[in-house]
Design a protein around this motif. Structure first.
Motif, PDB file in Angstrom:
ATOM      1  N   MET B 332      37.413  -0.370  42.420  1.00 31.76           N
ATOM      2  CA  MET B 332      37.560   0.693  43.310  1.00 31.76           C
ATOM      3  C   MET B 332      37.689   0.066  44.590  1.00 31.76           C
ATOM      4  SD  MET B 332      33.742   2.351  44.456  1.00 31.76           S
ATOM      5  CE  MET B 332      33.279   3.221  43.216  1.00 31.76           C
ATOM      6  N   GLU B 335      41.135  -0.112  45.857  1.00 32.37           N
ATOM      7  CA  GLU B 335      42.072   1.173  46.277  1.00 32.37           C
ATOM      8  C   GLU B 335      41.916   1.659  47.450  1.00 32.37           C
ATOM      9  OE1 GLU B 335      41.406   4.743  43.504  1.00 32.37           O
ATOM     10  OE2 GLU B 335      40.949   3.413  41.674  1.00 32.37           O
ATOM     11  N   THR B 336      43.085   1.661  48.234  1.00 31.39           N
ATOM     12  CA  THR B 336      43.033   2.021  49.479  1.00 31.39           C
ATOM     13  C   THR B 336      42.521   3.563  49.489  1.00 31.39           C
ATOM     14  OG1 THR B 336      44.271   0.319  50.069  1.00 31.39           O
ATOM     15  CG2 THR B 336      44.432   2.380  51.870  1.00 31.39           C
ATOM     16  N   GLY B 337      41.885   3.893  50.489  1.00 36.12           N
ATOM     17  CA  GLY B 337      41.594   5.372  50.612  1.00 36.12           C
ATOM     18  C   GLY B 337      40.761   6.143  49.516  1.00 36.12           C
ATOM     19  N   GLY B 339      37.236   5.697  49.385  1.00 36.14           N
ATOM     20  CA  GLY B 339      36.080   6.364  49.951  1.00 36.14           C
ATOM     21  C   GLY B 339      36.521   7.512  50.731  1.00 36.14           C
ATOM     22  N   ARG B 340      37.637   7.589  51.375  1.00 36.56           N
ATOM     23  CA  ARG B 340      38.530   8.826  52.093  1.00 36.56           C
ATOM     24  C   ARG B 340      38.238   9.711  51.342  1.00 36.56           C
ATOM     25  NH1 ARG B 340      42.804  11.186  51.181  1.00 36.56           N
ATOM     26  NH2 ARG B 340      44.007   9.068  51.088  1.00 36.56           N
ATOM     27  N   LEU B 343      35.166  11.490  50.400  1.00 35.72           N
ATOM     28  CA  LEU B 343      34.555  12.256  51.494  1.00 35.72           C
ATOM     29  C   LEU B 343      35.394  13.657  51.737  1.00 35.72           C
ATOM     30  CD1 LEU B 343      33.698   9.740  54.198  1.00 35.72           C
ATOM     31  CD2 LEU B 343      32.117  10.730  52.401  1.00 35.72           C
ATOM     32  N   LEU B 356      26.520   6.685  52.881  1.00 35.16           N
ATOM     33  CA  LEU B 356      27.761   6.384  51.993  1.00 35.16           C
ATOM     34  C   LEU B 356      27.558   4.973  51.683  1.00 35.16           C
ATOM     35  CD1 LEU B 356      30.325   7.791  50.649  1.00 35.16           C
ATOM     36  CD2 LEU B 356      31.588   6.423  52.258  1.00 35.16           C
ATOM     37  N   MET B 363      29.709   3.273  44.569  1.00 30.02           N
ATOM     38  CA  MET B 363      29.514   4.144  45.778  1.00 30.02           C
ATOM     39  C   MET B 363      28.548   5.096  45.666  1.00 30.02           C
ATOM     40  SD  MET B 363      32.655   5.762  47.950  1.00 30.02           S
ATOM     41  CE  MET B 363      33.205   4.238  48.675  1.00 30.02           C
TER      42      MET B 363
END
Lengths: 463, 463
Positions: B332, B335-337, B339-340, B343, B356, B363
Motif C-alpha cells: 500500500m 500506491e499514490t493516493g 490514504g487520500r 479518507l 490515521l 493503516m
C-alpha cells in the motif's frame, strides 16, 4: 503491483490441477542462488554440494555471477555497459570478451565439458542488433544457468517462453503459473535462470534489479514447493542494520508482514516483490548462507504458520531523510475533508506521504525529503490554498525508526520499554505512530539522534 | 468556523481606530457570569460584590438564570418549552408564569425598584406570534440583563442591533466588531446580555447553547479588554475530569492551543468557540469561581504570553466511543493516493476521521462510533471498492486519551513516563499518535482500561 495478484489467485483453481501433479506426492524445494554465491568455480562447487545433499532440491534458480572481490564488476553491470556501447554505435568487442572470459574461467575451473562459443556469438550479435537492453542484461543469468545445469547434471530451462509479461510490461501471474507448471512437471531436476521472462512480442523482459528472487518465488509457487530456499552470502536477516548496530542478532523466524513493516531496512537481502507469489500460497522462504550452509538462516512464514515469537521485538529498521510539514488550524477537526484535502495536495505533486499524525488543531505530514525535493514550495502552496491553515511549517532532518514484532501484542509494556530506552539516552521523540495492528511502533527522532536511538532501542530488547 | 475570521482580522485595521478610543487609555475588563452564578438573589449580590471591588470591570455579560438546586429547571429550558408549546398551538400561560416568577423572586430578593410586567407581556405575546425559537430562548439572558443592570446601576445594552449574523446564520465578526465598538464606547459601565444577536431581517438569532461565553469574548475583543473574566461555579479548569480522577488539581495557566488539544474534556466550562475572538487579539481569558472569588482560577493565554510551564503535563483528557477500521494491503505504501482515497470514502459518508496511524502495509482509521452508526457498512464497502484492501476489519470499544502539555517539548522522556505508567497498570496500548507539535501524545486503549489508564497517567505526573 501485479505480483500481488498471483498471491491472491483463487487457491481452488490452482490446487485442483496440482493435487494430481507429480509435485504433490513429495516435498519439492526450490533453491535460488544469488550472484555472490555464483561468482567463481569455488562457489559453484559449494552450490553443488548444497544441492547434492538434499534430493528434494529439484529446481535451482541462478543469478548472474556477482563480484569475486571488492573492486570486481558484476556481470550484469558489464552487460548493461555492452548494451549502452552498442546503442551508441560503439564496438562492444572488448567489453563483451570480459564477460565471456568470466564464464570461461568458471567452466575451466569446474573442468566441465562445455563450449559456449556459439552462444557467445549469438548473444553478441543480438546485442548489436536490437535485442534490447533487457535481453543484454538477462544473458548473465542465461549463461550462468547453462553452466550450472551442466555442472549439476540438471536439465536447463530457458524461462522466456513461460514467464510472461503483458504489453504494458506488467508481469502476468496467472498465465505464467500455468505455463510454468506445465513445463516444470516434465523435469525431475532443472536449472531455470532468474531475472527474466518475455513480452507478448517475444522480446526479453526482465524484472527490476535483483529480480532472480522473484523468479525463484514464481517457480516455488508453480510447483507448490514445501519451501523456497534463497541462498545468499549472509546468515539471514539481522535484527538491525549492522552498519548501525554492532553485531546484531540474526532473526530466526519472521512473518511476511513483519518483513514488510521492516522494509525501511532495504537491506537488499531479498527483493521486496519476491515475497508475494509464495506468501498466501503458504510457502515459507528460508534465507540461507552459501558460505555457512549449516547456519539456521532466517525462516519467513505467514502469520498462521508462525511459531510464537521467541522475542518481543523481531527487528528494528530505520531511515534518515524525512521532512515534516506541520499544519495548525483552529477547529480543523470540525472541517470535514481537512485531512483528505491535505493528502490530495501532496498527491497532486505525485508524492506519497509516510505518516499523518494529528491532534485536534494540528496535523503533521511526514514525507521523504528526497521525494519532495524541488516540489517543496508547490506542495506548501497547494496545502495553503486548499485548507487555509493558520500556520504551516516544514522541517527536514527527521529519522524514522520502526520497531517491529508480532510478539508485541502479548508483551504489554513494549511501548514503555521503547520510550524508556530513548529517554535514558536523552533522545527527544518528535513523532509516534502506532496503529491497531500492534505489529509495530514507529517513532520519529532528529537525524542527529538516529544512531543513538537505534542502539538504545536494540540494547533494551537484546541485552 | 466563522468566529475564526474575527480572530484573524488584520490587527492594523482594528488598532488604527481603537488606539484613539476611550478603551485604550485604561485597562478594561469584561466579565461574563454563567447561569449558575445568577440563579437567585444571593448570587446577584455576590456578582455585585465582585464587580464593585474592581472598577476596571466595565462590561458585564450575564447568562440566563441556571439551576438553584439539583432538580431545578434552567430558565432557558423553560423558554424552549414555551416555544414548543406555542408552536403546538398549546397555551403557554402556566409555563411562562413559572419563568416570570423566577425573575420576580430575584427582583424581590434584591429589593430593587423594577417592574418587568410590561416586558413579560411583550415577550409572551411575541412567543405566541412567530418571534421564533431563538427569540424565546434569548429572553432568559435579556431579562436577566435588565435586572442585573438595574442592580449594578449599569447601563443596559440589548446586543441585538450590534451582534450580527448573515442570512445563512453564520456569525459576522467584522461588522459586529465595529458596530459593538461604536456602541460600547458611549457607555462607561454596561450590562450586555449574552447568547444572542440578530439576523439581517431583524429576527433574533442565538449562538449554540452556552453561547454567552462567545458574547463575552466578542465584547472583550471589541473593547480590546486587558482580560476577559469568565465567572462560573468551578475554580477553573481541572487537569482531568473529576468523574474519572479523584480530586484533580486545578490548572493555573493553559494556552489556547493546549485547551483545544484537551477538547475531549468537553467539560462545558467554556464554550469551545468562545476562545477564537480573543485568541489572536492576545486577550487572556481567566476562569473564576463566583463562589470562591479569591481562588486564582485558570488563566488562558496565547503561546507568546504563556509563562514557562510549571508542570510537564497541563492536562489529560479522554473519551470512550471510538472505532478502528484496520486496513491491510501489501505494498500500500507504493500506491499514490491510498490514504487520500480511504479518507475520501469516509468523507463521502460525511464522517470526520480522528486519527490515521499507518505502517508500511497497514493503516488504521480511528472514528467516532456514534458518528459512523448506521453508515458502518457503507463506509467499509466504499473503502473496499476504492482501495481493494487484502483485509479490512472494524473494531469498536476504543477509548482515546490525550496527554497535553506545552512543557513536554523541554521535558524529554514524557512519552517514557506515559507508557511506563500504563505498562505498570498492565494496560495494552492499541494506538499511539504524536505529531511534531510535541504538545500532546494521544493513546488508544480498550474502553475497559480507560479509567485505569487515565488514573495511571495522572498519578505518574501528579504524585
Amino acid at each position: 503491483m501485479n505480483l500481488r495478484e498471483l498471491a491472491n489467485m483463487k487457491e481452488e483453481t490452482l490446487m485442483a490441477d496440482k493435487n494430481k501433479s507429480p509435485f504433490s506426492e513429495d516435498s519439492v524445494i526450490v533453491a535460488k542462488f544469488g550472484g555472490s554465491s555464483l561468482s567463481n568455480g569455488e562457489h559453484f562447487r559449494r552450490v553443488k554440494e548444497i544441492v547434492s545433499r538434499d534430493p528434494r532440491i529439484r529446481f535451482v534458480i541462478p543469478s548472474a555471477p556477482g563480484k569475486r572481490f571488492d573492486d570486481d564488476e558484476k556481470v550484469t553491470d558489464m552487460l548493461y555497459e555492452c548494451y549502452s556501447a552498442s546503442s551508441a554505435g560503439e564496438s562492444i568487442d572488448e567489453l563483451f570478451s570480459t564477460v565471456t572470459s568470466r564464464y570461461d574461467s568458471i567452466i575451466e575451473d569446474l573442468g566441465i565439458d562445455l563450449d559456449l562459443t556459439e552462444e557467445y556469438t549469438h548473444i553478441r550479435w543480438a546485442i548489436m542488433h536490437h535485442a534490447g537492453r533487457d535481453y543484454a542484461a538477462s544473458r548473465g543469468e542465461y549463461l550462468n544457468g547453462i553452466i550450472l545445469a551442466s555442472f549439476l547434471g540438471f536439465d536447463f530451462i530457458d524461462p522466456a517462453p513461460y514467464i510472461k509479461f503483458a504489453d504494458d510490461g506488467v508481469f502476468e501471474p496467472e498465465i505464467t503459473d500455468s505455463l510454468l507448471y506445465a513445463e516444470l512437471k516434465k523435469h525431475e531436476y532443472a536449472v531455470i535462470p532468474g531475472f527474466y521472462g518475455s513480452m507478448p512480442n517475444g522480446t526479453i523482459k526482465t524484472f527490476s534489479r535483483g529480480g532472480s528472487d522473484i523468479t525463484g518465488s514464481i517457480v516455488a509457487r508453480a510447483v507448490m514447493a514445501s519451501v523456497y530456499e534463497n541462498w545468499t552470502d549472509v546468515d539471514g536477516f539481522l535484527m538491525a542494520d549492522p552498519r548501525i548496530i554492532d553485531n546484531p542478532r540474526t532473526i530466526s523466524t519472521i512473518t511476511y508482514k513483519e518483513l514488510r513493516e521492516l522494509s525501511y531496512m532495504g537491506a537488499g537481502v531479498l527483493h521486496e516483490e519476491s515475497i508475494f507469489p509464495v506468501r498466501t500460497a503458504g510457502i515459507p522462504i528460508v534465507i540461507k548462507n552459501t558460505n555457512h550452509p549449516d547456519a539456521k538462516g532466517t525462516l519467513i512464514v505467514s502469520d498462521i504458520n508462525a511459531p510464537e515469537a521467541a522475542t518481543v521485538i523481531t527487528g528494528i529498521a530505520g531511515k534518515k531523510g524525512f521532512s515534516v510539514i506541520s499544519i495548525e488550524k483552529a477547529m480543523m477537526n470540525t472541517e470535514t475533508g481537512f485531512g483528505r484535502r491535505v493528502l490530495e495536495a501532496i498527491e497532486k505533486e505525485d508524492v506519497n506521504f509516510e505518516h499523518l499524525p494529528s491532534g485536534i488543531d494540528t496535523m503533521s505530514v511526514i514525507l521523504s525529503t528526497d521525494e519532495i525535493a524541488e516540489k517543496r514550495d508547490r506542495i506548501l502552496n497547494r496545502i495553503c490554498s486548499t485548507v487555509e491553515p493558520d500556520t504551516i511549517t516544514i522541517e527536514d532532518g527527521l529519522a524514522l525508526i520502526a520497531v517491529v514484532g508480532r510478539g508485541m501484542v502479548k508483551a504489554k509494556g513494549t511501548a514503555s520499554r521503547v520510550f524508556k530506552a530513548t529517554a535514558e539516552a536523552n533522545i527527544n521523540i518528535k513523532m509516534i505512530d502506532q496503529g491497531s495492528s500492534e505489529l509495530n511502533i514507529i517513532i520519529g527522532v532528529d537525524e542527529s539522534d538516529f544512531i543513538t536511538a537505534m542502539n538504545a532501542i536494540y540494547r533494551e530488547f537484546e541485552k
